[in-house]
Design an enzyme around this catalytic site. Sequence first.
Site, mmCIF file in Angstrom:
data_model
loop_
_atom_site.group_PDB
_atom_site.id
_atom_site.type_symbol
_atom_site.label_atom_id
_atom_site.label_comp_id
_atom_site.label_asym_id
_atom_site.label_seq_id
_atom_site.Cartn_x
_atom_site.Cartn_y
_atom_site.Cartn_z
ATOM 1 C CD GLU A 183 3.203 7.615 1.312
ATOM 2 O OE1 GLU A 183 3.690 7.166 2.361
ATOM 3 O OE2 GLU A 183 3.848 8.327 0.516
ATOM 4 C CD GLU A 278 8.424 7.156 3.105
ATOM 5 O OE1 GLU A 278 8.770 8.044 2.313
ATOM 6 O OE2 GLU A 278 7.258 6.764 3.221
#
Length: 305
Positions: A183, A278
């Site tokens: 990420e 998220e």
Amino acid sequence: MQRRHFMQQSALAGAALITGTAAKSQSVNKTADAPFHLNYGIHDGMFKNSAGNDFIDQMKYAYDLGFRSIEDNGLTSRPENMQQKIGDALAKLGMTMGVFVVDKGGNGANTLTAGKQEYIDIFLKGCRQAVEAAKRVNAKWVTVVPGDFDRHKSLDMQTANVIGALRKGAEILEPAGLIMVLESLSDTPDLFLRDIEQTYMICKAVNSPSCKILYDMYHIQRNRGDIIRQIDDCWSEIAYFQVGDNPGRKEPGTGEMNYKNIFKHIYDKGYKGVMGMEHGISKPGKEGEAALVKAYRDADDFMEG
């Protein structure tokens, strides 16, 4: 709100004829909302005001609203029996487990950029732990962040150290069919992995089906923007998406990003994986949770005709 109840109707007509009493009408069956076009994954706490604090109750509530996946970043910190309960609930509901985070793998305190064996050992221990947790919840993806810059080493040396550590992690994850997804973050300039092209290059260098990109659109919008073109450029290495509008990191429609167009592009490319939710919620209480659902329904309404 409880999960849907499939009420069986009683055949009381004959009894009513005999006794002369009318049969009481039964409750109308409650049907879950239709699934979304893409597979959005909720987080623990997103529906606590409507379904209570228990994560499994929230999962059931979300299922009734059309959601079919979850994410749980802190899965490995939960007791093993709770991990198993979550896995059992997912299986019963027919929902998918999205990402969870490799424990202590490549954070600022033990960054993989440093090339230190003790840091690599912590990361590899986290990978082994992730394999066991994944079995309980039938997970396919785990999030890995390499850590912070090591200011005492050149960028090329740090990159080589990260690639070497990730290759060792992939050796553990690949036999288990587990994919670590890297990420790119925007939280602090100290983070080593920030640019999507940098993440793409590292995945190519690791050269494993167990090392791919987590394309978090909130972070990429902050760091670079140009979301749709970046998706196309990096498509071969993207294994997972996460959602969050910018600024604010809240649900789609609260910021500058055109998520209806983005979602349609991802759908049209044939993506079948999880879209992790998220982000936070822009309004408090049950009203905010209802607005969250509406925001996803609006953004997901991209089909023509």
